[in-house]
Motif scaffolding. Structure first.
Motif, PDB file in Angstrom:
ATOM      1  N   GLU A 197     -13.518 -29.482  -1.689  1.00  0.00           N
ATOM      2  CA  GLU A 197     -13.921 -30.615  -0.847  1.00  0.00           C
ATOM      3  C   GLU A 197     -14.959 -30.188   0.184  1.00  0.00           C
ATOM      4  O   GLU A 197     -15.856 -30.971   0.538  1.00  0.00           O
ATOM      5  N   MET A 200     -18.345 -30.167  -1.444  1.00  0.00           N
ATOM      6  CA  MET A 200     -18.887 -31.525  -1.528  1.00  0.00           C
ATOM      7  C   MET A 200     -19.520 -31.956  -0.212  1.00  0.00           C
ATOM      8  O   MET A 200     -20.511 -32.697  -0.186  1.00  0.00           O
ATOM      9  N   ARG A 209     -21.793 -30.132  -6.804  1.00  0.00           N
ATOM     10  CA  ARG A 209     -20.934 -31.280  -6.498  1.00  0.00           C
ATOM     11  C   ARG A 209     -20.169 -31.731  -7.742  1.00  0.00           C
ATOM     12  O   ARG A 209     -18.959 -31.998  -7.678  1.00  0.00           O
ATOM     13  N   ASN A 210     -20.838 -31.828  -8.878  1.00  0.00           N
ATOM     14  CA  ASN A 210     -20.179 -32.290 -10.098  1.00  0.00           C
ATOM     15  C   ASN A 210     -19.091 -31.317 -10.549  1.00  0.00           C
ATOM     16  O   ASN A 210     -18.000 -31.733 -10.959  1.00  0.00           O
ATOM     17  N   SER A 212     -17.474 -29.237  -8.615  1.00  0.00           N
ATOM     18  CA  SER A 212     -16.399 -29.291  -7.617  1.00  0.00           C
ATOM     19  C   SER A 212     -15.494 -30.487  -7.861  1.00  0.00           C
ATOM     20  O   SER A 212     -14.266 -30.383  -7.779  1.00  0.00           O
ATOM     21  N   THR A 213     -16.087 -31.629  -8.176  1.00  0.00           N
ATOM     22  CA  THR A 213     -15.297 -32.829  -8.457  1.00  0.00           C
ATOM     23  C   THR A 213     -14.408 -32.620  -9.678  1.00  0.00           C
ATOM     24  O   THR A 213     -13.229 -32.997  -9.682  1.00  0.00           O
ATOM     25  N   GLY A 284     -11.894 -37.659  -3.273  1.00  0.00           N
ATOM     26  CA  GLY A 284     -12.724 -36.563  -3.767  1.00  0.00           C
ATOM     27  C   GLY A 284     -12.895 -36.633  -5.262  1.00  0.00           C
ATOM     28  O   GLY A 284     -13.993 -36.426  -5.791  1.00  0.00           O
ATOM     29  N   SER A 288     -16.203 -38.417  -5.294  1.00  0.00           N
ATOM     30  CA  SER A 288     -16.902 -37.210  -4.823  1.00  0.00           C
ATOM     31  C   SER A 288     -17.287 -37.350  -3.357  1.00  0.00           C
ATOM     32  O   SER A 288     -18.382 -36.952  -2.932  1.00  0.00           O
TER      33      SER A 288
END
Length: 382
Positions: A197, A200, A209-210, A212-213, A284, A288
């Protein structure tokens, strides 16, 4: 409630708050453990390390402050646990030392170990640091193998050691209790959730970001499972209670469940904290959201605060002895003197100002998210 007892409760509150903030700040460790999972190129790993590098000192400082405050306010716990279970505490100290070394020397020119070695240090700290801290905190509920004999203080010229550890494993035996392991794993996966998180929030990069999601779900599920295993097992277990008048310690079935019922404010803190963590995870995964870290972070602080208060308040032994029940530590029999607690309470008035400074520094460092362009032009890289 007399002044001394009030001070003992006040300082357990301070210790619990510091512990709760420490668990939140373990997102640094969680992020480090995902260095190669989320960062799949050297550039992406540099972005991740520099995002975490802005915050690692907060975690390290809070850990030191937590230990120092414990030593000053409840010295018998400090001497008993740190002096007896030193294999665990030395392992924790070691993994935090190599973290500091890694951030200091990772990008130094001509470092003889090489960048990959320091990356390995960060991963070791990210996994072992969070896991061992969770296991150590688990013993607040499950107990440890020690005895306390205050009469040794009168042995002039003889054995003056108050606390004795009764296991040759020196704290590693805590790993044999599934509840401690469950909490250790819960803290580990929670730190990874918070780390994802944080990525992000602090890194402006579509690929990171992708990923991590996507990995948020993979870490949130084992976190929830491990946390529920620990929480349910503790609420259904037998705890240790102390008679505040006589100081006699006895067992009480469902002690921690009774504590929550007897202290509804703490029960509400726990419920609100858990909901906030889950809400942060949900937004999250689904959106995201950059705000996920704040919901989960605040929820983490409230949840851990409630658990630690449950362990020490309501005439509960916060460090039960498995070797001798009457040696179990409570906030009454392990605290510093009334004068010492009073003196420290004056200093504690500065705590809100310190928290405000941390918040200001956090906002200042995160005002501009990490980007690939910034990494290419930044003079100082971790």
């Amino acid at each position: 409630m007399d002044t001394f007892v009030l001070l003992q409760h006040y300082w357990w509150l301070i210790i619990s708050l510091l512990g709760a903030l420490l668990v939140f700040l373990l997102f640094v460790q969680g992020g480090q453990g995902l260095l190669y999972t989320i960062g799949q190129t050297d550039e992406e790993r540099t972005m991740i390390v520099n995002a975490l590098g802005r915050k690692w000192e907060f975690t390290f400082t809070t850990l030191v402050t937590f230990g120092g405050a414990f030593f000053a306010s409840f010295p018998l716990f400090y001497s008993t646990s740190f002096g007896g279970a030193f294999y665990v505490w030395m392992a924790i100290l070691l993994v935090f030392v190599i973290q500091a070394v890694a951030y200091e020397f990772r990008r130094k020119p001509s470092n003889f170990l090489g960048e990959k070695t320091y990356n390995a240090f960060l991963i070791i700290n990210g996994v072992a640091g969070a896991l061992l801290l969770g296991v150590a905190v688990g013993t607040f509920f499950t107990g440890a193998n020690f005895t306390v004999d205050r009469m040794n203080m009168a042995n002039i010229g003889g054995n003056t050691t108050i606390s004795q550890w009764t296991s040759p494993w020196r704290g590693l035996e805590a790993l044999a209790d599934y509840r401690n392991v469950a909490l250790g794993l819960a803290v580990l996966f929670l730190s990874r959730v918070l780390g994802l998180e944080y990525f992000m929030n602090a890194i402006d990069d579509t690929c990171i970001r992708n990923r991590s999601t996507r990995h948020l779900t993979l870490n949130a599920i084992p976190f929830v499972i491990c946390f529920l295993v620990f929480l349910i097992s503790i609420l259904l277990s037998t705890g240790w209670t102390v008679d505040p008048t006589t100081g006699i310690i006895s067992t009480e079935p469902y002690k921690y469940w009774h504590n929550l019922l007897d202290m509804p404010v703490i029960l509400i803190l726990l419920i609100v904290g858990v909901i906030a963590v889950l809400w942060g995870i949900a937004i999250g995964i689904l959106k995201s959201s950059k705000q996920a870290i704040w919901f989960s972070g605040i929820g983490t602080v409230l949840t851990v605060l409630a658990l630690l208060l449950t362990a020490g308040y309501n005439n509960t032994s916060y460090y039960p002895s498995l070797a001798d029940m009457q040696s179990s530590l409570t906030i009454y029999n392990s605290s510093s003197s009334e004068f010492t607690l009073q003196a420290m309470s004056i200093v504690s008035i500065l705590i809100p100002f310190v928290i405000a400074y941390i918040w200001y520094a956090w906002r200042a460092m995160n005002r501009k998210p990490i980007t690939r362009q910034e990494i290419e032009t930044e003079d100082h890289l971790y």
